[in-house]
Design a protein around this motif. Structure first.
Motif, PDB file in Angstrom:
ATOM      1  N   VAL A  83       0.798  -1.240   0.000  1.00  0.00           N
ATOM      2  CA  VAL A  83       0.000   0.000   0.000  1.00  0.00           C
ATOM      3  C   VAL A  83       0.829   1.289   0.000  1.00  0.00           C
ATOM      4  CG1 VAL A  83      -1.920  -1.171   1.178  1.00  0.00           C
ATOM      5  CG2 VAL A  83      -0.243   0.120   2.549  1.00  0.00           C
ATOM      6  N   LEU A  84       2.148   1.148   0.187  1.00  0.00           N
ATOM      7  CA  LEU A  84       2.979   2.352   0.384  1.00  0.00           C
ATOM      8  C   LEU A  84       2.844   3.371  -0.753  1.00  0.00           C
ATOM      9  CD1 LEU A  84       5.128   3.903   1.996  1.00  0.00           C
ATOM     10  CD2 LEU A  84       6.873   2.639   0.697  1.00  0.00           C
ATOM     11  N   TYR A  85       3.017   2.917  -1.996  1.00  0.00           N
ATOM     12  CA  TYR A  85       3.011   3.884  -3.110  1.00  0.00           C
ATOM     13  C   TYR A  85       1.631   4.504  -3.307  1.00  0.00           C
ATOM     14  CZ  TYR A  85       7.706   2.191  -4.423  1.00  0.00           C
ATOM     15  OH  TYR A  85       9.034   1.859  -4.445  1.00  0.00           O
ATOM     16  N   GLU A  86       0.573   3.731  -3.105  1.00  0.00           N
ATOM     17  CA  GLU A  86      -0.769   4.308  -3.206  1.00  0.00           C
ATOM     18  C   GLU A  86      -0.997   5.314  -2.081  1.00  0.00           C
ATOM     19  OE1 GLU A  86      -3.824   4.242  -5.305  1.00  0.00           O
ATOM     20  OE2 GLU A  86      -2.053   3.910  -6.537  1.00  0.00           O
ATOM     21  N   ALA A  87      -0.398   5.062  -0.922  1.00  0.00           N
ATOM     22  CA  ALA A  87      -0.523   6.016   0.188  1.00  0.00           C
ATOM     23  C   ALA A  87       0.163   7.336  -0.170  1.00  0.00           C
ATOM     24  CB  ALA A  87       0.077   5.422   1.460  1.00  0.00           C
ATOM     25  N   PHE A  88       1.338   7.240  -0.793  1.00  0.00           N
ATOM     26  CA  PHE A  88       2.022   8.458  -1.261  1.00  0.00           C
ATOM     27  C   PHE A  88       1.142   9.211  -2.267  1.00  0.00           C
ATOM     28  CE2 PHE A  88       6.731   6.983  -0.557  1.00  0.00           C
ATOM     29  CZ  PHE A  88       6.666   7.425   0.745  1.00  0.00           C
ATOM     30  N   ARG A  89       0.529   8.441  -3.177  1.00  0.00           N
ATOM     31  CA  ARG A  89      -0.331   9.077  -4.193  1.00  0.00           C
ATOM     32  C   ARG A  89      -1.540   9.734  -3.547  1.00  0.00           C
ATOM     33  NH1 ARG A  89       1.220   8.079  -9.184  1.00  0.00           N
ATOM     34  NH2 ARG A  89       2.832   6.469  -9.309  1.00  0.00           N
ATOM     35  N   LEU A  90      -2.096   9.064  -2.528  1.00  0.00           N
ATOM     36  CA  LEU A  90      -3.253   9.620  -1.827  1.00  0.00           C
ATOM     37  C   LEU A  90      -2.869  10.931  -1.141  1.00  0.00           C
ATOM     38  CD1 LEU A  90      -6.184   9.294  -0.827  1.00  0.00           C
ATOM     39  CD2 LEU A  90      -5.301   7.921   1.080  1.00  0.00           C
ATOM     40  N   ALA A  91      -1.679  10.945  -0.542  1.00  0.00           N
ATOM     41  CA  ALA A  91      -1.204  12.169   0.118  1.00  0.00           C
ATOM     42  C   ALA A  91      -1.118  13.304  -0.892  1.00  0.00           C
ATOM     43  CB  ALA A  91       0.153  11.918   0.772  1.00  0.00           C
ATOM     44  N   ASP A  92      -0.588  12.998  -2.088  1.00  0.00           N
ATOM     45  CA  ASP A  92      -0.493  14.035  -3.124  1.00  0.00           C
ATOM     46  C   ASP A  92      -1.882  14.453  -3.593  1.00  0.00           C
ATOM     47  OD1 ASP A  92       2.217  14.139  -2.975  1.00  0.00           O
ATOM     48  OD2 ASP A  92       2.609  12.931  -4.775  1.00  0.00           O
ATOM     49  N   HIS A  93      -2.763  13.483  -3.730  1.00  0.00           N
ATOM     50  CA  HIS A  93      -4.120  13.770  -4.183  1.00  0.00           C
ATOM     51  C   HIS A  93      -4.826  14.699  -3.193  1.00  0.00           C
ATOM     52  CE1 HIS A  93      -7.765  13.008  -6.407  1.00  0.00           C
ATOM     53  NE2 HIS A  93      -8.399  12.785  -5.272  1.00  0.00           N
ATOM     54  N   LYS A  94      -4.543  14.491  -1.910  1.00  0.00           N
ATOM     55  CA  LYS A  94      -5.146  15.347  -0.878  1.00  0.00           C
ATOM     56  C   LYS A  94      -4.419  16.684  -0.766  1.00  0.00           C
ATOM     57  CE  LYS A  94      -6.749  11.651   2.281  1.00  0.00           C
ATOM     58  NZ  LYS A  94      -8.153  12.047   2.502  1.00  0.00           N
ATOM     59  N   GLY A  95      -3.327  16.825  -1.530  1.00  0.00           N
ATOM     60  CA  GLY A  95      -2.586  18.085  -1.507  1.00  0.00           C
ATOM     61  C   GLY A  95      -1.783  18.291  -0.231  1.00  0.00           C
ATOM     62  N   LEU A  96      -1.420  17.191   0.447  1.00  0.00           N
ATOM     63  CA  LEU A  96      -0.656  17.325   1.693  1.00  0.00           C
ATOM     64  C   LEU A  96       0.787  17.742   1.374  1.00  0.00           C
ATOM     65  CD1 LEU A  96      -1.901  14.104   3.557  1.00  0.00           C
ATOM     66  CD2 LEU A  96      -2.949  16.381   3.435  1.00  0.00           C
ATOM     67  N   GLY A  97       1.305  18.624   2.166  1.00  0.00           N
ATOM     68  CA  GLY A  97       2.670  19.098   1.921  1.00  0.00           C
ATOM     69  C   GLY A  97       3.717  18.184   2.534  1.00  0.00           C
ATOM     70  N   ARG A  98       3.330  17.519   3.628  1.00  0.00           N
ATOM     71  CA  ARG A  98       4.299  16.682   4.349  1.00  0.00           C
ATOM     72  C   ARG A  98       3.646  15.357   4.745  1.00  0.00           C
ATOM     73  NH1 ARG A  98       7.407  19.973   8.774  1.00  0.00           N
ATOM     74  NH2 ARG A  98       5.695  19.311  10.128  1.00  0.00           N
ATOM     75  N   VAL A  99       4.460  14.289   4.650  1.00  0.00           N
ATOM     76  CA  VAL A  99       3.992  12.982   5.114  1.00  0.00           C
ATOM     77  C   VAL A  99       5.016  12.429   6.089  1.00  0.00           C
ATOM     78  CG1 VAL A  99       3.253  10.661   4.469  1.00  0.00           C
ATOM     79  CG2 VAL A  99       2.991  12.504   2.851  1.00  0.00           C
TER      80      VAL A  99
END
Ligand code: TXA
Ligand code: MG
Length: 323
Positions: A282-298
């Motif tokens: 799930v890691l890469y989809e989680a990164f994509r989700l963070a970008d989709h949500k416009g998060l600046g930091r993970v």
């Protein structure tokens, strides 16, 4: 470009025709989606580099349908490599071997070695088999993302990455979410002893068991690795969000950790895998989700231990190092 959601035998034949014509087919493998082209067609390979924005000279992995085709592409194959291939193919493992004349400079980045893999995803295998039945010899396929970005593990992630860079006749085959989720283990088989250049789901422990040796892990000592691997560059596996592997979250930061770790107050949970295997998945989809949500930091709490955790930590350290 078209997305083929139902990969029937007819769809596989059509996709094969696309490859034979010299166009591109993105397809699922058990690790991540690959962007495929006829590995003997220089112009088609040039289109892969263009679509990915990948600097020329970075070698591509050639995908074949079975170990039986290995000696078309590789020569002087050491016994231990045959052993690995017999044990782990089809599966998430790439072997780097001395090349035959078939593996041209445009595949190997002008090195005398070629990377070969037999993937285990049914759609990938069906495509490779059909391609070979039609006279093809191998399909070159890097991960189907723009250079330096996160590898796609779903067809829609490929679409998001590459839609603007593919042509009308190219295809994306949708085979669902990738089971492994991180790229194949790359093993350098050009020396007396094998060494791992990129950790993956075929773990050091599994290799040691298969060969009855203690294998080297060379990835972290990039300056000592003679072979060019793009994964050794800094800006790899990175989402747009800035990835942190330590420190504390503030309100609105993304958060990734095993399910057993609670979400810090105010943070936005983007993944909560229950096991390390699921973490990889799930890691890469989680990164994509963070970008989709416009998060600046993970903020990420890395998994611990050996096995697949080594591959996850390898990718995490590269995605964090990229900023
Ligand atoms: O799981 C995977 O390996 C996926 C799927 C699609 O098969 N493919 C993949 O390809 O990850 P790519 O190009 O994104 O990463 C392959 C890595 C690169 O870092 C490349 O430099 C290295 O393998 N590589 C390929 N051929 C090589 C060679 N002859 N010598 C050394 N490194 C090589
Ligand atoms: Mg890649």
């Amino acid at each position: 470009m078209s997305i083929i959601s139902n990969c029937t035998a007819t769809a596989i034949k059509d996709a094969t025709a696309v490859l034979i014509k010299g166009d591109l087919v993105a397809f699922p493998t058990e690790t991540v989606y690959g962007l495929g082209a006829d590995a003997t067609n220089k112009d088609a390979i040039a289109r892969i580099y263009k679509a990915k924005g990948r600097p020329v000279g970075h070698p591509l992995i050639v995908h074949i349908s079975s170990i039986g085709n290995l000696d078309k592409w590789a020569r002087d194959i050491p016994d231990y490599a045959v052993n690995l291939a017999r044990t782990f193919w089809p599966g998430p493992m790439t072997l780097i071997l001395p090349r035959t004349d078939l593996a041209k400079d445009f595949i190997t980045g002008s090195q005398d070695n070629v990377g070969i893999r037999v993937p285990s995803h049914t759609v990938a295998l069906a495509l490779l088999k059909e391609f070979e039945d039609q006279g093809g010899l191998g399909v070159a396929a890097p991960s189907a993302n723009r250079f330096g970005a996160v590898s796609p593990t779903t067809a829609s992630a490929v679409d998001v990455e590459l839609a603007n860079f593919l042509s009308e006749n190219d295809q994306i085959l949708d085979g669902g979410s990738c089971l492994v989720g991180v790229e194949s283990t790359i093993i350098d088989c050009t020396q007396d002893q094998p060494s791992i250049l990129r950790p993956g789901a075929i773990t050091r422990e599994m290799i040691d068991n298969a060969l009855n040796i203690s294998i080297n892990l060379n990835t972290l000592k990039s300056e000592t690795v003679q072979i060019k691997t793009a994964g050794l560059l800094e800006s790899h596996y990175a989402p747009k969000a800035k990835v942190f592997l330590s420190g504390s979250t503030t309100i609105g930061d993304g958060f990734i950790a095993l399910n057993s770790v609670a979400t810090p107050a105010g943070a936005i949970r983007v993944a909560a895998p229950k096991t390390n295997e699921e973490y990889a998945q799930v890691l890469y989809e989680a990164f994509r989700l963070a970008d989709h949500k416009g998060l600046g930091r993970v903020f990420v709490i890395p998994p611990t231990g050996g096995g697949i955790a080594v591959a996850i930590n390898d990718r995490l350290s590269k995605s964090a190092f990229a900023k």
